[in-house]
Design an enzyme around this catalytic site. Structure first.
Site, PDB file in Angstrom:
ATOM      1  N   LEU A 140       0.820  -1.217   0.000  1.00 20.14           N
ATOM      2  CA  LEU A 140       0.000   0.000   0.000  1.00 20.14           C
ATOM      3  C   LEU A 140       0.852   1.264   0.000  1.00 20.14           C
ATOM      4  CD1 LEU A 140      -2.632  -1.153   2.664  1.00 20.14           C
ATOM      5  CD2 LEU A 140      -2.673  -1.481   0.185  1.00 20.14           C
TER       6      LEU A 140
ATOM      7  N   SER B 281       2.027   4.160  -7.646  1.00 20.54           N
ATOM      8  CA  SER B 281       1.675   2.799  -8.054  1.00 20.54           C
ATOM      9  C   SER B 281       2.624   1.832  -7.362  1.00 20.54           C
ATOM     10  CB  SER B 281       1.843   2.659  -9.578  1.00 20.54           C
ATOM     11  OG  SER B 281       1.877   1.296  -9.944  1.00 20.54           O
TER      12      SER B 281
ATOM     13  N   HIS C 108      -3.541   4.293  -1.875  1.00 18.02           N
ATOM     14  CA  HIS C 108      -4.427   3.406  -1.102  1.00 18.02           C
ATOM     15  C   HIS C 108      -4.844   4.069   0.202  1.00 18.02           C
ATOM     16  CE1 HIS C 108      -1.881   0.360  -3.365  1.00 18.02           C
ATOM     17  NE2 HIS C 108      -3.095  -0.018  -3.707  1.00 18.02           N
TER      18      HIS C 108
ATOM     19  N   GLU D 290       0.443   5.906  -0.666  1.00 19.27           N
ATOM     20  CA  GLU D 290      -0.441   7.014  -0.283  1.00 19.27           C
ATOM     21  C   GLU D 290      -1.751   7.015  -1.077  1.00 19.27           C
ATOM     22  OE1 GLU D 290       2.781   7.187  -0.681  1.00 19.27           O
ATOM     23  OE2 GLU D 290       3.707   8.553   0.756  1.00 19.27           O
TER      24      GLU D 290
ATOM     25  N   VAL E 288      -3.359   9.924  -6.710  1.00 22.07           N
ATOM     26  CA  VAL E 288      -2.370  10.571  -5.839  1.00 22.07           C
ATOM     27  C   VAL E 288      -1.028  10.491  -6.552  1.00 22.07           C
ATOM     28  CG1 VAL E 288      -1.248  10.506  -3.571  1.00 22.07           C
ATOM     29  CG2 VAL E 288      -3.681   9.951  -3.773  1.00 22.07           C
TER      30      VAL E 288
END
Ligand code: PAF
Length: 282
Positions: A33, A185, A37, A35, A176
């Protein structure tokens, strides 16, 4: 925050929440994960009483030559991210827990999955729709949160929810970006230092297309030309696709007269990255 690995445990916890009249938000993820997510989990926490984050690298959405084995995983770090963003439960099943050996059922959304990433990744969206349907049935959320970076995935899931009468609100959340504009990603971790620098070309090329639209450009071919020229100026970049489609049906457009999605998939070295923006005609 609790982490569970079985469907039975998940259902037990959610049943108790529902008995108390609590609303549930689901954030489906494949883990590692970032930022992006985190922003989905935070939004889910702001809009629901309870938040479930599923962390599952879904084998059936990867093609035979794709990065299933290499896909980055770090459950301990993911737990910290979820905790910080106010999640209540992580559902982290094994592939054996999610898929029966003798399963013969899958969920396929037609037409919307034919172009863009669907044309390059033939099994991908059937795998996504099948696992997301299963997650919806296991978690029975009121709302589910997906990033706009995977714009085709978001459109496909919205359509699936409509077509199959899932009683779930699908909430899209903005992309983001890193400081230099690269969309966050999990796959950015594959990039070498030079590739990471080169990867800003995706956002830069989209910004040029945005400028052209602002200046009144109306032809999709002109926009793809602008993007293609910029991408071609970066030696480490190779175009997989540049598409201008209508943002609901995802059909290619020639002249821009409605809301459009400008979507690109670009190889930086061996890593395939996607990015996009939507543009609404006022
Ligand atoms: O976007 C992803 O991470 C995955 O496609 C999803 C929605 C979690 C399904 O495996």
């Amino acid at each position: 925050m609790e982490t569970v690995h079985t469907i039975l445990e998940t259902r037990k916890i959610i049943k108790a929440w529902k008995k108390d009249g609590l609303t549930v938000g689901l954030v489906p993820t494949m883990g590692f994960l970032h930022e992006g997510h985190e922003s989905l989990v935070k939004k889910a926490a702001a809009e629901n009483d309870k938040v479930v984050v599923s962390i599952f690298v879904n084998p059936i959405q990867f093609g035979p030559n794709e990065d299933l084995e290499a896909y980055p995983r770090d459950l301990d770090k993911d737990k910290l991210v979820c905790e910080k963003a106010n999640a209540d439960l992580i559902f982290n099943p094994s592939p054996e827990e999610m898929y029966f050996d003798n399963a013969v059922t899958s969920v396929a959304v037609k037409e919307l999955t034919e172009g863009l990433c669907g044309s390059k990744r033939p099994v991908h969206f059937q795998g996504v729709c099948t696992v997301v349907s299963k997650l919806f049935n296991i978690v029975t959320p009121d709302r589910a949160y997906f990033g706009e970076k995977d714009a085709q995935q978001l459109a496909v899931i919205k359509r699936m929810v409509q077509d199959l009468n899932f009683d779930i609100d699908i909430v899209g959340c903005p992309i983001v970006r890193e400081e230099d504009g690269l969309a966050k990603s999990s796959r950015n971790t594959y990039l070498s230092r030079d590739e990471r620098k080169a990867a800003v070309i995706l956002n830069e090329s989209l910004n040029l297309a945005k400028e052209a639209l602002k200046s009144g450009e109306q032809y999709a071919s002109k926009l793809t030309g602008i993007i293609s020229k910029k991408i071609s100026s970066e030696p480490l970049a190779k175009i997989d696709y540049i598409e201008i489609v209508d943002s609901l049906e995802l059909k290619p457009v020639c002249k821009i007269s409605s809301s459009i999605l400008v979507a690109i998939a670009i190889y930086i070295g061996n890593t395939r990255l996607i990015d996009n923006f939507t543009w609404d005609i006022k």
